[in-house]
Design a protein around this motif. Structure first.
Motif, PDB file in Angstrom:
ATOM      1  N   LEU A  66     -24.688 -43.752  52.471  1.00 52.50           N
ATOM      2  CA  LEU A  66     -25.740 -42.936  53.051  1.00 52.50           C
ATOM      3  C   LEU A  66     -25.321 -41.480  52.877  1.00 52.50           C
ATOM      4  N   ILE A  67     -26.235 -40.656  52.395  1.00 49.79           N
ATOM      5  CA  ILE A  67     -25.949 -39.230  52.186  1.00 49.79           C
ATOM      6  C   ILE A  67     -27.017 -38.412  52.904  1.00 49.79           C
ATOM      7  N   ASP A  68     -26.590 -37.572  53.854  1.00 42.41           N
ATOM      8  CA  ASP A  68     -27.492 -36.635  54.503  1.00 42.41           C
ATOM      9  C   ASP A  68     -27.744 -35.487  53.531  1.00 42.41           C
ATOM     10  N   LEU A  69     -28.996 -35.177  53.266  1.00 40.39           N
ATOM     11  CA  LEU A  69     -29.346 -34.136  52.294  1.00 40.39           C
ATOM     12  C   LEU A  69     -29.632 -32.812  52.982  1.00 40.39           C
ATOM     13  N   ARG A 120     -15.312 -30.620  43.134  1.00 46.54           N
ATOM     14  CA  ARG A 120     -16.186 -31.628  42.578  1.00 46.54           C
ATOM     15  C   ARG A 120     -17.273 -31.957  43.581  1.00 46.54           C
ATOM     16  N   GLY A 121     -18.515 -31.968  43.152  1.00 43.11           N
ATOM     17  CA  GLY A 121     -19.633 -32.257  44.026  1.00 43.11           C
ATOM     18  C   GLY A 121     -19.911 -33.747  44.122  1.00 43.11           C
ATOM     19  N   TYR A 122     -20.912 -34.071  44.889  1.00 38.69           N
ATOM     20  CA  TYR A 122     -21.304 -35.459  45.111  1.00 38.69           C
ATOM     21  C   TYR A 122     -22.619 -35.784  44.418  1.00 38.69           C
ATOM     22  N   GLY A 123     -23.008 -35.020  43.408  1.00 42.13           N
ATOM     23  CA  GLY A 123     -24.249 -35.292  42.725  1.00 42.13           C
ATOM     24  C   GLY A 123     -25.442 -34.655  43.411  1.00 42.13           C
ATOM     25  N   ARG A 128     -22.944 -42.142  64.889  1.00 39.37           N
ATOM     26  CA  ARG A 128     -22.016 -41.059  64.546  1.00 39.37           C
ATOM     27  C   ARG A 128     -22.669 -40.160  63.500  1.00 39.37           C
ATOM     28  N   ALA A 129     -22.459 -38.859  63.665  1.00 36.58           N
ATOM     29  CA  ALA A 129     -23.047 -37.898  62.734  1.00 36.58           C
ATOM     30  C   ALA A 129     -22.468 -38.065  61.335  1.00 36.58           C
ATOM     31  N   VAL A 130     -23.345 -37.976  60.352  1.00 37.13           N
ATOM     32  CA  VAL A 130     -22.952 -38.017  58.952  1.00 37.13           C
ATOM     33  C   VAL A 130     -22.872 -36.575  58.456  1.00 37.13           C
ATOM     34  N   GLN A 131     -21.772 -36.211  57.811  1.00 32.64           N
ATOM     35  CA  GLN A 131     -21.639 -34.844  57.287  1.00 32.64           C
ATOM     36  C   GLN A 131     -22.611 -34.641  56.129  1.00 32.64           C
ATOM     37  N   PRO A 132     -23.298 -33.490  56.091  1.00 35.22           N
ATOM     38  CA  PRO A 132     -24.230 -33.215  54.994  1.00 35.22           C
ATOM     39  C   PRO A 132     -23.542 -33.305  53.628  1.00 35.22           C
ATOM     40  N   ASN A 133     -24.231 -33.904  52.693  1.00 29.71           N
ATOM     41  CA  ASN A 133     -23.807 -34.007  51.286  1.00 29.71           C
ATOM     42  C   ASN A 133     -22.538 -34.832  51.075  1.00 29.71           C
ATOM     43  N   LYS A 134     -22.081 -35.550  52.090  1.00 31.00           N
ATOM     44  CA  LYS A 134     -20.877 -36.372  51.943  1.00 31.00           C
ATOM     45  C   LYS A 134     -21.245 -37.847  52.032  1.00 31.00           C
ATOM     46  N   PRO A 135     -21.076 -38.596  50.945  1.00 29.46           N
ATOM     47  CA  PRO A 135     -21.381 -40.024  50.993  1.00 29.46           C
ATOM     48  C   PRO A 135     -20.565 -40.724  52.090  1.00 29.46           C
ATOM     49  N   THR A 136     -21.276 -41.459  52.913  1.00 27.85           N
ATOM     50  CA  THR A 136     -20.641 -42.149  54.037  1.00 27.85           C
ATOM     51  C   THR A 136     -20.983 -43.629  53.976  1.00 27.85           C
TER      52      THR A 136
END
Length: 103
Positions: free
Chosen positions: A81-84, A1-4, A95-103
Motif C-alpha cells: 500500500l502506498i499513500d500518494l 532512489r525513489g519508489y516509482g 497505523r499511519a502509512v508514510q507518504p510515498n513509502k511502500p508498506t
C-alpha cells in the motif's frame, strides 16, 4: 532512489511491480456498516481515491483525496500500500502509512 512516484497525484508503476500471482480482494467498509469486496488481482497496481476519472477504485468519502493511494503487487507475491501524499493520510491496521513509502 525513489519508489516509482512523482509529483503529487501522478502515479508511476514501480519497477518492482508485477502481474499478480495470487488472488487478492480489497474490502471497503462503508459508514453504514456494509462491506464491498473488490478483486484487485487482474493487473499490477490499482489507484484509489475520489476522482473517478483518475483512479481505478473510487472511494466516496470526503476524507479521501482525489488520488489517495495505490495498491501494488510485488514480483515476489507481496502486496504493498502506498499513500500518494494524501491530505488526510492513509492507515493500515490503524497505523499511519508514510507518504510515498511502500508498506
Amino acid at each position: 532512489r525513489g519508489y516509482g512516484l512523482s509529483f503529487m497525484t501522478t502515479f508511476h508503476e514501480p519497477e518492482w511491480a508485477s502481474q499478480p500471482c495470487r488472488v487478492a480482494t480489497l474490502e471497503i467498509y462503508t459508514p453504514d456498516g456494509q462491506v464491498e469486496k473488490l478483486p484487485v488481482d487482474s493487473k499490477s497496481y490499482y489507484t484509489l481515491g475520489r476522482a473517478a476519472d483518475q483512479v481505478d477504485i473510487v472511494l466516496n468519502d470526503t476524507s479521501c483525496s482525489r488520488v489517495h493511494a495505490a495498491i501494488v503487487h510485488h514480483r515476489d507475491g507481496r502486496l504493498f500500500l502506498i499513500d500518494l501524499q494524501s491530505t488526510h493520510g492513509t492507515q493500515l491496521d490503524r497505523r499511519a502509512v508514510q507518504p510515498n513509502k511502500p508498506t
